[in-house]
Design a protein around this motif. Structure first.
Motif, mmCIF file in Angstrom:
data_model
loop_
_atom_site.group_PDB
_atom_site.id
_atom_site.type_symbol
_atom_site.label_atom_id
_atom_site.label_comp_id
_atom_site.label_asym_id
_atom_site.label_seq_id
_atom_site.Cartn_x
_atom_site.Cartn_y
_atom_site.Cartn_z
ATOM 1 N N LEU A 1 61.054 -10.785 -91.920
ATOM 2 C CA LEU A 1 61.052 -12.115 -92.525
ATOM 3 C C LEU A 1 59.805 -12.901 -92.113
ATOM 4 O O LEU A 1 59.196 -13.591 -92.933
ATOM 5 C CB LEU A 1 62.318 -12.882 -92.143
ATOM 6 N N VAL B 1 66.998 -13.413 -98.220
ATOM 7 C CA VAL B 1 66.004 -12.343 -98.162
ATOM 8 C C VAL B 1 66.662 -11.054 -97.681
ATOM 9 O O VAL B 1 66.485 -9.984 -98.283
ATOM 10 C CB VAL B 1 64.839 -12.729 -97.223
ATOM 11 N N SER C 1 56.575 -11.802 -103.314
ATOM 12 C CA SER C 1 57.402 -11.240 -102.248
ATOM 13 C C SER C 1 58.304 -10.135 -102.770
ATOM 14 O O SER C 1 58.464 -9.097 -102.130
ATOM 15 C CB SER C 1 58.272 -12.325 -101.608
ATOM 16 N N HIS D 1 62.504 -18.852 -96.308
ATOM 17 C CA HIS D 1 63.873 -18.388 -96.546
ATOM 18 C C HIS D 1 64.600 -19.329 -97.505
ATOM 19 O O HIS D 1 65.307 -18.888 -98.411
ATOM 20 C CB HIS D 1 64.629 -18.266 -95.224
ATOM 21 N N PHE E 1 63.102 -18.808 -101.040
ATOM 22 C CA PHE E 1 63.517 -17.516 -101.570
ATOM 23 C C PHE E 1 64.956 -17.594 -102.056
ATOM 24 O O PHE E 1 65.274 -17.145 -103.157
ATOM 25 C CB PHE E 1 63.382 -16.432 -100.498
#
Length: 130
Positions: free
Chosen positions: A24, A50, A10, A39, A42
């Motif tokens: 997203l 993000v 990503s 999310h 991440f």
């Protein structure tokens, strides 16, 4: 594929597409995760959301262009997905503590390694059990 690899992929995709709209939902789909889970993962791996990461990377790129080029600020703002120079200036001021014009005057002519770096620290050793 482990979560670190998904987040690393990503990060690469984000960095290659900073001057495009990054959604997203699209990032989550690319990682084969739900938006919520993506999310959460991440944030756990990178240490920030993000949206915050994307904003910081765009600002780093914009700051580099401000320091190395004479391109108009509005062109840089539009390239990095800001609707106006005003919204770009507000975001830039919030992160760097200077307006884009003052930043250019202070750091103009610098090489890329002298531009202030805001990137997150990738936590490779994070326990993903949570």
């Amino acid at each position: 594929m482990d979560y670190h690899t998904k987040v690393r992929d990503s990060l690469k995709y984000i960095d290659e597409n900073l001057n495009h709209k990054i959604d997203l939902d699209d990032l989550a789909k690319r990682a084969y995760l739900s938006k919520y889970h993506y999310h959460r993962i991440f944030h756990k791996v990178s240490g920030e959301s993000v949206t915050r990461y994307i904003t910081k990377r765009r600002m780093e790129k914009a700051a580099g262009e401000l320091a190395r080029t004479d391109r108009p600020i509005i062109d840089i703002a539009l390239e990095y997905q800001y609707a106006s120079q005003e919204s770009f200036s507000r975001a830039f001021l919030k992160i760097y503590g200077l307006t884009p014009g003052k930043y250019r005057r202070r750091y103009g002519g610098n090489s890329s390694d002298q531009v202030i770096n805001l990137s997150c620290r990738f936590n490779k050793n994070m326990n993903m059990a949570a």
